[in-house]
Design an enzyme around this catalytic site. Structure first.
Site, PDB file in Angstrom:
ATOM      1  N   ASN A 120       0.414  15.704  59.071  1.00 14.56           N
ATOM      2  CA  ASN A 120      -0.073  14.388  58.635  1.00 14.56           C
ATOM      3  C   ASN A 120      -1.248  14.042  59.551  1.00 14.56           C
ATOM      4  O   ASN A 120      -1.054  13.580  60.675  1.00 14.56           O
ATOM      5  CB  ASN A 120       1.067  13.379  58.780  1.00 14.56           C
ATOM      6  CG  ASN A 120       0.673  11.994  58.319  1.00 14.56           C
ATOM      7  OD1 ASN A 120      -0.483  11.737  57.956  1.00 14.56           O
ATOM      8  ND2 ASN A 120       1.627  11.089  58.334  1.00 14.56           N
ATOM      9  N   LYS A 134       0.202  14.189  63.219  1.00 15.32           N
ATOM     10  CA  LYS A 134       1.657  14.328  63.354  1.00 15.32           C
ATOM     11  C   LYS A 134       2.041  15.647  62.706  1.00 15.32           C
ATOM     12  O   LYS A 134       1.460  16.025  61.682  1.00 15.32           O
ATOM     13  CB  LYS A 134       2.371  13.210  62.592  1.00 15.32           C
ATOM     14  CG  LYS A 134       2.364  11.871  63.276  1.00 15.32           C
ATOM     15  CD  LYS A 134       3.285  10.918  62.500  1.00 15.32           C
ATOM     16  CE  LYS A 134       2.970   9.489  62.882  1.00 15.32           C
ATOM     17  NZ  LYS A 134       3.400   8.521  61.884  1.00 15.32           N
ATOM     18  N   ARG A 188       0.449  15.759  54.103  1.00 14.57           N
ATOM     19  CA  ARG A 188       0.572  14.439  53.518  1.00 14.57           C
ATOM     20  C   ARG A 188      -0.836  13.920  53.255  1.00 14.57           C
ATOM     21  O   ARG A 188      -1.666  13.880  54.172  1.00 14.57           O
ATOM     22  CB  ARG A 188       1.282  13.527  54.505  1.00 14.57           C
ATOM     23  CG  ARG A 188       1.472  12.164  53.957  1.00 14.57           C
ATOM     24  CD  ARG A 188       2.190  11.312  54.969  1.00 14.57           C
ATOM     25  NE  ARG A 188       2.620  10.109  54.324  1.00 14.57           N
ATOM     26  CZ  ARG A 188       3.624   9.384  54.743  1.00 14.57           C
ATOM     27  NH1 ARG A 188       4.313   9.768  55.792  1.00 14.57           N
ATOM     28  NH2 ARG A 188       3.943   8.281  54.128  1.00 14.57           N
ATOM     29  N   HIS A 208       3.720   5.074  49.988  1.00 10.86           N
ATOM     30  CA  HIS A 208       5.089   5.407  50.441  1.00 10.86           C
ATOM     31  C   HIS A 208       5.881   6.105  49.329  1.00 10.86           C
ATOM     32  O   HIS A 208       7.111   6.057  49.308  1.00 10.86           O
ATOM     33  CB  HIS A 208       5.882   4.135  50.836  1.00 10.86           C
ATOM     34  CG  HIS A 208       5.472   3.520  52.136  1.00 10.86           C
ATOM     35  ND1 HIS A 208       5.529   2.155  52.346  1.00 10.86           N
ATOM     36  CD2 HIS A 208       5.018   4.062  53.285  1.00 10.86           C
ATOM     37  CE1 HIS A 208       5.120   1.880  53.571  1.00 10.86           C
ATOM     38  NE2 HIS A 208       4.802   3.028  54.166  1.00 10.86           N
ATOM     39  N   LEU A 229      10.817  -0.079  55.145  1.00  9.56           N
ATOM     40  CA  LEU A 229      10.373  -1.041  56.150  1.00  9.56           C
ATOM     41  C   LEU A 229      10.131  -0.333  57.479  1.00  9.56           C
ATOM     42  O   LEU A 229      11.067  -0.044  58.230  1.00  9.56           O
ATOM     43  CB  LEU A 229      11.438  -2.143  56.324  1.00  9.56           C
ATOM     44  CG  LEU A 229      11.956  -2.787  55.019  1.00  9.56           C
ATOM     45  CD1 LEU A 229      13.100  -3.755  55.312  1.00  9.56           C
ATOM     46  CD2 LEU A 229      10.823  -3.484  54.278  1.00  9.56           C
ATOM     47  N   GLY A 230       8.878  -0.013  57.730  1.00 10.31           N
ATOM     48  CA  GLY A 230       8.503   0.595  59.012  1.00 10.31           C
ATOM     49  C   GLY A 230       7.361  -0.223  59.578  1.00 10.31           C
ATOM     50  O   GLY A 230       7.357  -1.448  59.441  1.00 10.31           O
ATOM     51  N   ARG A 279      -0.173  -5.937  59.238  1.00  6.50           N
ATOM     52  CA  ARG A 279      -0.849  -6.262  57.974  1.00  6.50           C
ATOM     53  C   ARG A 279      -0.226  -7.502  57.343  1.00  6.50           C
ATOM     54  O   ARG A 279       0.996  -7.658  57.352  1.00  6.50           O
ATOM     55  CB  ARG A 279      -0.726  -5.100  56.985  1.00  6.50           C
ATOM     56  CG  ARG A 279      -1.573  -3.908  57.368  1.00  6.50           C
ATOM     57  CD  ARG A 279      -1.493  -2.829  56.285  1.00  6.50           C
ATOM     58  NE  ARG A 279      -1.446  -1.528  56.918  1.00  6.50           N
ATOM     59  CZ  ARG A 279      -0.702  -0.513  56.498  1.00  6.50           C
ATOM     60  NH1 ARG A 279       0.066  -0.625  55.428  1.00  6.50           N
ATOM     61  NH2 ARG A 279      -0.722   0.627  57.139  1.00  6.50           N
ATOM     62  N   ASP A 332       6.254  -5.190  66.844  1.00  5.74           N
ATOM     63  CA  ASP A 332       7.446  -4.353  66.892  1.00  5.74           C
ATOM     64  C   ASP A 332       8.703  -5.179  66.611  1.00  5.74           C
ATOM     65  O   ASP A 332       8.968  -6.170  67.289  1.00  5.74           O
ATOM     66  CB  ASP A 332       7.547  -3.699  68.270  1.00  5.74           C
ATOM     67  CG  ASP A 332       8.647  -2.670  68.304  1.00  5.74           C
ATOM     68  OD1 ASP A 332       8.362  -1.497  68.026  1.00  5.74           O
ATOM     69  OD2 ASP A 332       9.808  -3.055  68.583  1.00  5.74           O
ATOM     70  N   MET A 333       9.457  -4.768  65.608  1.00  4.50           N
ATOM     71  CA  MET A 333      10.608  -5.557  65.176  1.00  4.50           C
ATOM     72  C   MET A 333      11.671  -5.699  66.251  1.00  4.50           C
ATOM     73  O   MET A 333      12.284  -6.754  66.390  1.00  4.50           O
ATOM     74  CB  MET A 333      11.194  -4.920  63.911  1.00  4.50           C
ATOM     75  CG  MET A 333      12.125  -5.800  63.166  1.00  4.50           C
ATOM     76  SD  MET A 333      11.381  -7.382  62.698  1.00  4.50           S
ATOM     77  CE  MET A 333      10.639  -7.007  61.123  1.00  4.50           C
ATOM     78  N   GLY A 356      12.158   2.618  59.773  1.00  2.00           N
ATOM     79  CA  GLY A 356      12.695   2.250  61.092  1.00  2.00           C
ATOM     80  C   GLY A 356      13.437   0.925  61.077  1.00  2.00           C
ATOM     81  O   GLY A 356      14.514   0.785  61.685  1.00  2.00           O
ATOM     82  N   GLY A 376      14.470  -0.839  58.165  1.00  2.00           N
ATOM     83  CA  GLY A 376      15.516  -0.813  57.134  1.00  2.00           C
ATOM     84  C   GLY A 376      16.743  -0.025  57.566  1.00  2.00           C
ATOM     85  O   GLY A 376      17.878  -0.383  57.240  1.00  2.00           O
ATOM     86  N   GLU A 382      10.619  11.883  54.818  1.00  2.00           N
ATOM     87  CA  GLU A 382       9.354  12.180  54.154  1.00  2.00           C
ATOM     88  C   GLU A 382       8.861  13.588  54.465  1.00  2.00           C
ATOM     89  O   GLU A 382       8.390  14.301  53.591  1.00  2.00           O
ATOM     90  CB  GLU A 382       8.305  11.150  54.574  1.00  2.00           C
ATOM     91  CG  GLU A 382       8.572   9.773  54.009  1.00  2.00           C
ATOM     92  CD  GLU A 382       7.772   8.696  54.694  1.00  2.00           C
ATOM     93  OE1 GLU A 382       8.071   8.390  55.865  1.00  2.00           O
ATOM     94  OE2 GLU A 382       6.852   8.169  54.067  1.00  2.00           O
TER      95      GLU A 382
HETATM   96  P1  ADP Z   1       6.326   4.127  60.930  1.00  2.00           P
HETATM   97  O1  ADP Z   1       6.010   3.295  59.731  1.00  2.00           O
HETATM   98  O2  ADP Z   1       5.226   4.165  61.928  1.00  2.00           O
HETATM   99  O3  ADP Z   1       6.920   5.477  60.592  1.00  2.00           O
HETATM  100  P2  ADP Z   1       9.035   3.422  61.661  1.00  2.00           P
HETATM  101  O4  ADP Z   1       9.577   3.734  60.301  1.00  2.00           O
HETATM  102  O5  ADP Z   1       9.471   4.296  62.776  1.00  2.00           O
HETATM  103  O6  ADP Z   1       7.475   3.299  61.681  1.00  2.00           O
HETATM  104  O7  ADP Z   1       9.458   1.905  61.989  1.00  2.00           O
HETATM  105  C1  ADP Z   1       9.022   1.276  63.146  1.00  2.00           C
HETATM  106  C2  ADP Z   1       9.654  -0.106  63.179  1.00  2.00           C
HETATM  107  O8  ADP Z   1      11.083   0.035  63.180  1.00  2.00           O
HETATM  108  C3  ADP Z   1       9.273  -0.894  64.438  1.00  2.00           C
HETATM  109  O9  ADP Z   1       8.943  -2.230  64.105  1.00  2.00           O
HETATM  110  C4  ADP Z   1      10.570  -0.857  65.239  1.00  2.00           C
HETATM  111  O10 ADP Z   1      10.727  -1.968  66.089  1.00  2.00           O
HETATM  112  C5  ADP Z   1      11.593  -0.884  64.119  1.00  2.00           C
HETATM  113  N1  ADP Z   1      12.923  -0.504  64.606  1.00  2.00           N
HETATM  114  C6  ADP Z   1      13.331   0.683  65.083  1.00  2.00           C
HETATM  115  N2  ADP Z   1      14.617   0.596  65.516  1.00  2.00           N
HETATM  116  C7  ADP Z   1      15.006  -0.682  65.318  1.00  2.00           C
HETATM  117  C8  ADP Z   1      16.211  -1.416  65.569  1.00  2.00           C
HETATM  118  N3  ADP Z   1      17.269  -0.838  66.117  1.00  2.00           N
HETATM  119  N4  ADP Z   1      16.251  -2.723  65.229  1.00  2.00           N
HETATM  120  C9  ADP Z   1      15.182  -3.327  64.667  1.00  2.00           C
HETATM  121  N5  ADP Z   1      14.026  -2.702  64.405  1.00  2.00           N
HETATM  122  C10 ADP Z   1      13.928  -1.396  64.729  1.00  2.00           C
END
Ligand code: ADP
Length: 407
Positions: A24, A31, A103, A192, A220-221, A252, A294-295, A342, A344, A395
């Site tokens: 990717n 990646k 990708r 996606h 949800l990432g 975004r 960052d969530m 990440g 979800g 993916e």
């Molecule tokens: P990408 O879209 O770059 O592949 P990911 O699918 O890895 O990203 O998702 C990253 C997001 O997932 C970040 O906002 C991170 O904080 C969140 N995340 C990962 N683990 C947790 C968790 N245990 N609780 C809440 N959010 C999480």
């Protein structure tokens, strides 16, 4: 193209190698994942990042090891050669990969399936650059570098947009002058796709509804999108012509009033580029919270009472629920809602809040199952209504499978 008859040692002796490299390539990173398709397992994965800067570095991880080195030359050919050299040095790759899967972000209206890369395919990917000026050139550069370095290894392109080519005009058209669609390709494409296709199919299999189903998946990432899937086909999705449309994401904005551009121009003198940059890089959870994209950080802050973090989470969940409600209109039945990515896959708080916002659909969350990210099948709901399922997205594995299937 010639196929290579490789062999590699396994526990049961020497067997045919099914090594597949998945790449990717982005504008400042590459990646990669190496798969052993005989066992459908990931042998190693890694990231070459901060390319073009003094801090450029290559990191490689595998089951019982990690390797990191600085990269002095950041052009794609050098970086990709280095990735294959390091995989070989670390005894993770014994022969050149059988096929390389890439990708590719935008396949426009040309690609609705993965394809073996040919000169014609390269030309078509090039034609889609106008639709994805940040992503497609980097994807192309990776493919072209590897084609020059290893002309005997077949390469396969898998498109983020392809799965959504099944959208009907009523779902993909914007209500702007039709000639913008005809002449410039202005329409909704969706992204996606590899993830939505995989998790929806996986949910259908796990729930025993493979033949007929209506599923909504929420990926949800850092980027976020949701998709309505009927019997394995994408019917509608939240991202549009670009990945900016739809849900609130890490940085975004998702949907805004298109009138915002003119308003900010008049009020602040911001040109289109400034507004676009703000909407892509300074908005979403970062913009709302003023704290982080960052969530995990935001959930921790919200738990400590930081109001703007709480507000950002509330907007994120309400927008998602609202879009899920909208996506349901593309289906004639709703069997399951799938959470992936990440956030979800890991955030019980987000899942619970979204379900709370969707009371009208009759989902019944099982708090105990939600707390442990699902039962054996990933199910986090109870009762006879539509199921809620947590499914890890794969993916890269999907790209590897698609690549293998084509050669
Ligand atoms: P990408 O879209 O770059 O592949 P990911 O699918 O890895 O990203 O998702 C990253 C997001 O997932 C970040 O906002 C991170 O904080 C969140 N995340 C990962 N683990 C947790 C968790 N245990 N609780 C809440 N959010 C999480």
């Amino acid at each position: 193209m010639p196929l290579r008859m490789n062999s590699t040692p396994t526990l049961s002796g020497w067997t045919m190698s099914q090594n597949i490299l998945v790449i990717n390539s982005g504008s400042s990173s590459v990646k990669f994942s190496l798969f052993d398709m005989t066992h459908q397992t990931e042998t190693a994965s890694g990231l070459a990042e901060r390319l073009g800067s003094d801090a450029a570095a290559l990191t490689l991880r595998w089951a019982d090891g990690e390797y990191r080195q600085a990269l002095h030359d950041s052009d794609y050919a050098t970086v990709l050669t280095q990735i294959i050299a390091v995989l070989t040095e670390q005894q993770l790759l014994h022969h050149l990969p059988k096929v390389i899967g890439h990708r590719v972000v935008h396949g426009g209206e040309v690609f609705s399936d993965p394809v073996i890369v040919t000169d014609e395919v390269l030309a078509s990917i090039r034609q889609c650059i106008a639709l994805a000026p940040l992503h497609n050139p980097a994807n192309l550069a990776g493919i072209e570098a590897l084609a020059t370095l290893y002309p005997d290894i077949p390469q396969v392109a898998v498109f983020d947009t392809a799965f959504h080519q099944s959208l009907a005009p009523k779902a993909f058209l914007y209500a702007v002058p039709y000639k913008l669609y005809e002449q410039q390709g202005v329409r909704r494409y969706g992204f996606h796709g590899v993830s939505h296709q995989y998790v929806a199919a996986e949910a259908a299999t796990r729930l025993g509804i493979s033949a007929q189903h209506g599923i909504i998946s929420a990926h949800l990432g850092n980027g976020c999108s949701a998709c309505a899937v009927a019997n394995g086909q994408s019917m509608d999705t939240t991202m549009g012509m670009t990945p900016l449309e739809g849900l609130v994401m890490g940085t975004r904005s998702g949907d805004v009033d298109p009138g915002l551009h003119q308003f900010l121009y008049q009020q602040k003198g911001w040109d289109v580029e400034t507004v676009t940059n703000m909407l892509n890089k300074e908005s979403g959870m970062l913009g709302l919270s003023g704290l982080s994209n960052d969530m995990r950080t935001l959930e921790a802050a919200a738990n400590e009472g930081v109001e703007r973090a709480q507000l950002a989470l509330a907007v994120f969940c309400f927008r998602l629920a609202r879009h899920i409600g909208g996506l349901a209109t593309a289906l004639t039945r709703l069997d399951a809602l799938v959470f992936t990515g990440g956030i979800g896959e890991n955030s019980r708080f987000i899942r619970a809040t979204v379900i709370e916002n969707l009371a009208i659909f009759g989902f019944r969350l099982d708090n105990e199952l939600n707390a442990r990210n699902g039962d054996m099948l990933g199910v986090i709901s109870t009762g006879p209504g539509p199921k809620v399922v947590v499914i890890e997205t794969k993916e890269e594995l999907m790209i590897a499978r698609a690549a293998l299937a084509l050669i």
